[in-house]
Design a protein around this motif. Structure first.
Motif, PDB file in Angstrom:
ATOM      1  N   ALA A  73      32.442 -31.867  73.255  1.00  0.00           N
ATOM      2  CA  ALA A  73      32.045 -30.487  73.531  1.00  0.00           C
ATOM      3  C   ALA A  73      31.164 -29.929  72.421  1.00  0.00           C
ATOM      4  O   ALA A  73      30.145 -29.268  72.689  1.00  0.00           O
ATOM      5  N   ALA A  74      31.545 -30.174  71.162  1.00  0.00           N
ATOM      6  CA  ALA A  74      30.779 -29.641  70.038  1.00  0.00           C
ATOM      7  C   ALA A  74      29.406 -30.300  69.949  1.00  0.00           C
ATOM      8  O   ALA A  74      28.389 -29.616  69.719  1.00  0.00           O
ATOM      9  N   ALA A  75      29.338 -31.620  70.122  1.00  0.00           N
ATOM     10  CA  ALA A  75      28.054 -32.315  70.062  1.00  0.00           C
ATOM     11  C   ALA A  75      27.128 -31.837  71.174  1.00  0.00           C
ATOM     12  O   ALA A  75      25.921 -31.629  70.957  1.00  0.00           O
ATOM     13  N   ALA A  76      27.676 -31.651  72.365  1.00  0.00           N
ATOM     14  CA  ALA A  76      26.853 -31.171  73.476  1.00  0.00           C
ATOM     15  C   ALA A  76      26.393 -29.736  73.244  1.00  0.00           C
ATOM     16  O   ALA A  76      25.245 -29.377  73.552  1.00  0.00           O
ATOM     17  N   HIS A  77      27.275 -28.908  72.699  1.00  0.00           N
ATOM     18  CA  HIS A  77      26.931 -27.503  72.423  1.00  0.00           C
ATOM     19  C   HIS A  77      25.785 -27.413  71.416  1.00  0.00           C
ATOM     20  O   HIS A  77      24.786 -26.723  71.653  1.00  0.00           O
ATOM     21  N   VAL A  78      25.914 -28.122  70.307  1.00  0.00           N
ATOM     22  CA  VAL A  78      24.850 -28.095  69.298  1.00  0.00           C
ATOM     23  C   VAL A  78      23.582 -28.723  69.848  1.00  0.00           C
ATOM     24  O   VAL A  78      22.472 -28.204  69.643  1.00  0.00           O
ATOM     25  N   GLY A  79      23.730 -29.823  70.576  1.00  0.00           N
ATOM     26  CA  GLY A  79      22.552 -30.490  71.118  1.00  0.00           C
ATOM     27  C   GLY A  79      21.781 -29.624  72.101  1.00  0.00           C
ATOM     28  O   GLY A  79      20.541 -29.631  72.126  1.00  0.00           O
ATOM     29  N   PRO A  88      28.660 -37.995  69.937  1.00  0.00           N
ATOM     30  CA  PRO A  88      29.922 -37.421  69.450  1.00  0.00           C
ATOM     31  C   PRO A  88      30.727 -38.395  68.597  1.00  0.00           C
ATOM     32  O   PRO A  88      31.545 -37.959  67.780  1.00  0.00           O
ATOM     33  N   GLY A  89      30.497 -39.688  68.744  1.00  0.00           N
ATOM     34  CA  GLY A  89      31.255 -40.648  67.964  1.00  0.00           C
ATOM     35  C   GLY A  89      30.762 -40.838  66.546  1.00  0.00           C
ATOM     36  O   GLY A  89      31.560 -41.099  65.638  1.00  0.00           O
ATOM     37  N   THR A  90      29.450 -40.683  66.320  1.00  0.00           N
ATOM     38  CA  THR A  90      28.888 -40.951  64.991  1.00  0.00           C
ATOM     39  C   THR A  90      28.193 -39.761  64.360  1.00  0.00           C
ATOM     40  O   THR A  90      27.928 -39.767  63.154  1.00  0.00           O
ATOM     41  N   GLU A  91      27.877 -38.729  65.156  1.00  0.00           N
ATOM     42  CA  GLU A  91      27.095 -37.610  64.637  1.00  0.00           C
ATOM     43  C   GLU A  91      27.836 -36.276  64.740  1.00  0.00           C
ATOM     44  O   GLU A  91      27.225 -35.216  64.655  1.00  0.00           O
ATOM     45  N   CYS A  92      29.144 -36.312  64.879  1.00  0.00           N
ATOM     46  CA  CYS A  92      29.939 -35.093  64.980  1.00  0.00           C
ATOM     47  C   CYS A  92      31.318 -35.350  64.398  1.00  0.00           C
ATOM     48  O   CYS A  92      31.887 -36.436  64.584  1.00  0.00           O
ATOM     49  N   VAL A 248      31.022 -30.240  62.429  1.00  0.00           N
ATOM     50  CA  VAL A 248      29.806 -30.567  61.681  1.00  0.00           C
ATOM     51  C   VAL A 248      29.048 -31.586  62.510  1.00  0.00           C
ATOM     52  O   VAL A 248      29.621 -32.594  62.941  1.00  0.00           O
ATOM     53  N   VAL A 249      27.760 -31.323  62.729  1.00  0.00           N
ATOM     54  CA  VAL A 249      26.928 -32.188  63.563  1.00  0.00           C
ATOM     55  C   VAL A 249      25.643 -32.494  62.800  1.00  0.00           C
ATOM     56  O   VAL A 249      25.016 -31.596  62.230  1.00  0.00           O
ATOM     57  N   GLY A 250      25.248 -33.763  62.773  1.00  0.00           N
ATOM     58  CA  GLY A 250      24.030 -34.146  62.071  1.00  0.00           C
ATOM     59  C   GLY A 250      23.801 -35.634  62.128  1.00  0.00           C
ATOM     60  O   GLY A 250      24.506 -36.367  62.833  1.00  0.00           O
ATOM     61  N   PRO A 251      22.836 -36.134  61.364  1.00  0.00           N
ATOM     62  CA  PRO A 251      22.516 -37.559  61.372  1.00  0.00           C
ATOM     63  C   PRO A 251      23.725 -38.416  61.007  1.00  0.00           C
ATOM     64  O   PRO A 251      24.540 -38.045  60.159  1.00  0.00           O
ATOM     65  N   ALA A 252      23.825 -39.580  61.623  1.00  0.00           N
ATOM     66  CA  ALA A 252      25.019 -40.416  61.494  1.00  0.00           C
ATOM     67  C   ALA A 252      25.311 -40.812  60.055  1.00  0.00           C
ATOM     68  O   ALA A 252      26.472 -40.836  59.631  1.00  0.00           O
ATOM     69  N   ALA A 253      24.283 -41.137  59.275  1.00  0.00           N
ATOM     70  CA  ALA A 253      24.525 -41.636  57.916  1.00  0.00           C
ATOM     71  C   ALA A 253      25.226 -40.590  57.055  1.00  0.00           C
ATOM     72  O   ALA A 253      26.201 -40.899  56.358  1.00  0.00           O
ATOM     73  N   LEU A 255      26.842 -37.948  58.216  1.00  0.00           N
ATOM     74  CA  LEU A 255      28.132 -37.605  58.823  1.00  0.00           C
ATOM     75  C   LEU A 255      29.212 -38.604  58.421  1.00  0.00           C
ATOM     76  O   LEU A 255      30.396 -38.242  58.332  1.00  0.00           O
ATOM     77  N   HIS A 256      28.825 -39.842  58.142  1.00  0.00           N
ATOM     78  CA  HIS A 256      29.796 -40.810  57.607  1.00  0.00           C
ATOM     79  C   HIS A 256      30.400 -40.285  56.307  1.00  0.00           C
ATOM     80  O   HIS A 256      31.616 -40.347  56.089  1.00  0.00           O
ATOM     81  N   ASP A 257      29.548 -39.725  55.439  1.00  0.00           N
ATOM     82  CA  ASP A 257      30.031 -39.213  54.156  1.00  0.00           C
ATOM     83  C   ASP A 257      30.843 -37.925  54.335  1.00  0.00           C
ATOM     84  O   ASP A 257      31.844 -37.716  53.646  1.00  0.00           O
ATOM     85  N   VAL A 258      30.404 -37.063  55.248  1.00  0.00           N
ATOM     86  CA  VAL A 258      31.163 -35.839  55.525  1.00  0.00           C
ATOM     87  C   VAL A 258      32.558 -36.195  56.032  1.00  0.00           C
ATOM     88  O   VAL A 258      33.559 -35.576  55.663  1.00  0.00           O
ATOM     89  N   ARG A 259      32.632 -37.221  56.876  1.00  0.00           N
ATOM     90  CA  ARG A 259      33.929 -37.691  57.376  1.00  0.00           C
ATOM     91  C   ARG A 259      34.820 -38.155  56.235  1.00  0.00           C
ATOM     92  O   ARG A 259      36.017 -37.873  56.204  1.00  0.00           O
ATOM     93  N   LEU A 260      34.234 -38.892  55.310  1.00  0.00           N
ATOM     94  CA  LEU A 260      35.006 -39.411  54.182  1.00  0.00           C
ATOM     95  C   LEU A 260      35.556 -38.269  53.330  1.00  0.00           C
ATOM     96  O   LEU A 260      36.714 -38.299  52.901  1.00  0.00           O
ATOM     97  N   VAL A 261      34.736 -37.234  53.103  1.00  0.00           N
ATOM     98  CA  VAL A 261      35.225 -36.067  52.373  1.00  0.00           C
ATOM     99  C   VAL A 261      36.382 -35.433  53.126  1.00  0.00           C
ATOM    100  O   VAL A 261      37.404 -35.049  52.546  1.00  0.00           O
ATOM    101  N   GLY A 262      36.247 -35.329  54.445  1.00  0.00           N
ATOM    102  CA  GLY A 262      37.302 -34.720  55.246  1.00  0.00           C
ATOM    103  C   GLY A 262      38.624 -35.443  55.130  1.00  0.00           C
ATOM    104  O   GLY A 262      39.694 -34.808  55.134  1.00  0.00           O
ATOM    105  N   LEU A 263      38.586 -36.753  55.013  1.00  0.00           N
ATOM    106  CA  LEU A 263      39.820 -37.522  54.878  1.00  0.00           C
ATOM    107  C   LEU A 263      40.499 -37.300  53.537  1.00  0.00           C
ATOM    108  O   LEU A 263      41.686 -37.584  53.385  1.00  0.00           O
ATOM    109  N   THR A 264      39.751 -36.792  52.568  1.00  0.00           N
ATOM    110  CA  THR A 264      40.325 -36.555  51.243  1.00  0.00           C
ATOM    111  C   THR A 264      40.438 -35.075  50.920  1.00  0.00           C
ATOM    112  O   THR A 264      40.840 -34.716  49.814  1.00  0.00           O
ATOM    113  N   ASN A 265      40.090 -34.224  51.864  1.00  0.00           N
ATOM    114  CA  ASN A 265      40.194 -32.779  51.661  1.00  0.00           C
ATOM    115  C   ASN A 265      41.190 -32.248  52.688  1.00  0.00           C
ATOM    116  O   ASN A 265      42.369 -32.574  52.637  1.00  0.00           O
TER     117      ASN A 265
END
Length: 385
Positions: A73-79, A88-92, A248-253, A255-265
């Motif tokens: 839903a979020a990826a489609a909304h921003v898109g 939605p799997g790699t960019e959200c 958070v929606v953006g380029p996959a590379a 977003l990988h780092d944003v995901r990693l921060v989320g797992l530690t925040n």
């Protein structure tokens, strides 16, 4: 402060004024200090929340970074608003509210000592998160006039330099209601490319515009899609403040780092709230729902501006708040806030720490008080002054 990362971080003032108004427990107080709203959330979201309370899969940490339905839903909304497709799997990624998304994104993009460009005035919570990430805010002044707030697009571009990690923009901006458009994004595109910097776009209020126009999303500008990270929230447009869900929606590379921060925040967003947000984003009448709420807030803005005619109140073009310039009144914002509280039963926040120019302004939030309760605001200001 015991640790250096807190030394440049003041409070935001809202909590102090809000706590004092709560303690007063007086229904005659006008609550113009906090970004709450009495406009009800979408009915579809309330229904989904009730159902989720009894759902076992909603009472879970997993998936850590958002149920598939929320991400889709979020990826489609921003898109849809950005004019491009996001996976939605790699960019959200889901986050626990928009500001959690801002924090995670700053931690994924800013090295200690890097600059982050912001408008001035701007929400202290954004400035404080730049400091917390080790960044150095670089402010671009906004101009106030009878017509509202403006910022020079070229000044934004000129602020981007070799030390810039990101430009953090919100539109409409909080607390000014400044609206950014394609002229600002076009000016920024070449500068961001030249200095290899990110554009972090806080989209929490992007549809709350009082000109009737749709959002101007920066990813629509050639060259910006691959540099734009969009941070969205259910709190403002959807009025789902207590649900604590954002994306958070953006380029996959990146977003990988944003995901990693989320797992530690903050590990995950609220489980029972995710389907509600997804349903509100994808409802057939979603845009109409936001437009109807925006019409209510626009009427309240207009009421306050009429009540304060002759006083130095600056018209916002969107959002939930407007500013009063205290300099022509011969008072500091803290003095005016205190007078309004003590003499007129109005809770309003002085903006010390909300960018360098914040020290001149008092913020009035018009999202949480109906028009009929705002009808004596002129008299209340007269008593305060």
């Amino acid at each position: 402060m015991t640790v250096s990362r807190l030394r440049g971080i003041p409070g935001i003032g809202v909590d102090e004024i809000g706590d004092a108004a709560d303690a007063a427990s007086d229904p005659e107080f006008l609550r113009l200090e906090n970004l709450d709203t009495d406009v009800r959330p979408p009915a579809v979201a309330v229904t989904a929340t009730h159902a989720a309370v009894d759902a076992d899969d909603a009472n879970s940490y997993l998936p850590f970074q958002g149920h598939r339905g929320l991400l889709e839903a979020a990826a489609a909304h921003v898109g849809r608003i950005a004019g491009r497709a996001y996976d939605p799997g790699t960019e959200c990624v889901g986050v626990a509210g928009g500001l959690n998304g801002i924090t995670n994104t700053l931690l994924a993009t800013v090295e200690p000592g890097d600059e982050v460009v912001l408008c001035d005035p701007i929400y202290a919570g954004l400035v404080n998160r730049v400091h917390l990430a080790g960044g150095v805010p670089r402010f671009v002044p906004c101009s106030a006039s009878d017509g509202g707030w403006t910022v020079d697009p070229q000044a934004l571009a000129d602020a981007v330099g070799p030390r810039t990690a990101a430009v953090l923009m919100m539109g409409p901006a909080m607390p000014t209601g400044l609206v950014l458009d394609e002229t600002h994004w076009t000016a920024l595109a070449e500068a961001l490319e030249r200095h290899d910097a990110w554009l972090i776009y806080d989209a929490a209020m992007e549809r709350i515009r009082f000109d009737g126009r749709p959002p101007d999303h920066p990813a629509r500008i050639p060259g910006l899609a691959e540099r734009t990270i969009t941070v969205g929230s259910a709190s403002k447009e959807l009025r789902l403040i207590g649900w604590r869900v954002g994306w958070v929606v953006g380029p996959a590379a990146i977003l990988h780092d944003v995901r990693l921060v989320g797992l530690t925040n903050v590990v995950c967003q609220v489980g029972i709230a995710q389907r509600a947000v997804a349903d509100a984003l994808t409802a057939p009448d979603a845009d109409a729902d936001v437009a109807a709420a925006t019409a209510i807030w626009r009427e309240r803005r207009d009421t306050i501006l009429r009540q304060l005619s002759g006083l130095p109140a600056v018209r916002p073009d969107g959002g939930w708040s407007l500013l009063v310039d205290c300099r022509p009144l011969g008072l500091s914002p803290a003095d005016l806030s205190r007078r309004l509280f003590d003499r007129a039963k109005v809770a309003a926040t002085p903006m010390d720490g909300w960018g360098p120019a914040g020290a001149h302004y008092l913020r009035l939030v018009f999202a949480n008080e109906p028009v009929e309760r705002l009808g004596d605001l002129a008299e209340r200001f007269r008593r305060a002054l």
